[in-house]
Design an enzyme around this catalytic site. Sequence first.
Site, PDB file in Angstrom:
ATOM      1  N   GLY A  48       0.824  -1.208   0.000  1.00 40.03           N
ATOM      2  CA  GLY A  48       0.000   0.000   0.000  1.00 40.03           C
ATOM      3  C   GLY A  48       0.853   1.250   0.000  1.00 40.03           C
ATOM      4  O   GLY A  48       2.036   1.208  -0.354  1.00 40.03           O
ATOM      5  N   CYS A  49       0.277   2.353   0.386  1.00 43.76           N
ATOM      6  CA  CYS A  49       0.973   3.647   0.378  1.00 43.76           C
ATOM      7  C   CYS A  49       2.298   3.557   1.126  1.00 43.76           C
ATOM      8  O   CYS A  49       2.356   3.118   2.267  1.00 43.76           O
ATOM      9  CB  CYS A  49       0.083   4.723   1.001  1.00 43.76           C
ATOM     10  N   PHE A  50       3.367   3.991   0.467  1.00 43.37           N
ATOM     11  CA  PHE A  50       4.684   3.856   1.097  1.00 43.37           C
ATOM     12  C   PHE A  50       4.909   4.826   2.242  1.00 43.37           C
ATOM     13  O   PHE A  50       5.871   4.679   3.000  1.00 43.37           O
ATOM     14  CB  PHE A  50       5.827   3.936   0.076  1.00 43.37           C
ATOM     15  N   TRP A  51       4.053   5.822   2.408  1.00 41.62           N
ATOM     16  CA  TRP A  51       4.230   6.729   3.539  1.00 41.62           C
ATOM     17  C   TRP A  51       4.138   5.981   4.865  1.00 41.62           C
ATOM     18  O   TRP A  51       4.964   6.166   5.752  1.00 41.62           O
ATOM     19  CB  TRP A  51       3.181   7.838   3.498  1.00 41.62           C
TER      20      TRP A  51
END
Length: 219
Positions: A48-51
């Site tokens: 998912g979102c790498f943040w």
Amino acid sequence: MRIVLLASLLLVTLFLAACGGQNLESKNGFTVLPTKKPGEEIATFAGGCFWAMQECMLELKGVTTVVSGYAGGTTTNPDYETVLTGKTGHAESVQVYYDPRQISFEQLTTAFFNAHDPTQINRQGPDVGSDYRSIAFFRTADERKTIIKVMNQLDSARRYTMPLATEITAFSAFYPAEAEHQDYYVRHKFDGYIRNVSKPKVLKLRKALPELIKNEYLD
């Protein structure tokens, strides 16, 4: 009073942006991959979102550096906007530099599966598309066996009610993301997406595997 509050929040945000993060080197707007230090190993995951995933991996004992980027596709040197189209084949990923004397690949993999929902296909929560799919990359035959072992353990423990949808893929290339995406979690703590989507994932991992989390992140 409202103006004063907004000004205070802005100053705090600017302060976090200035002092937070790993001080990763960048060139032409993109992050430069750090050189692996003696004794270090590297692992790559997409969840998912790498943040959020970058922050989750950074909080693990033995992890020294985590770079957000793109992997799993065929396009060379992609950028964020191109990856979002789904045409590159890449997924938002993180490259993890770690000390195997402090944390094993198996423990990293276990943390990865606890840091996101590996049952979702081509999405993670509100983020939809193949660029948000779940991938566990392996560099050796032993790493592949370890990934399968961890997935079997999760199945046996019925950790998730749905079948795991994580791809097990041989590592080929990792492309660092733009500098603005590195350490986004710590530099934008007041961002609505970070507070409502990313932070719950980070807190979930801390709760699930406190023995693997660096002491400074535990209450």
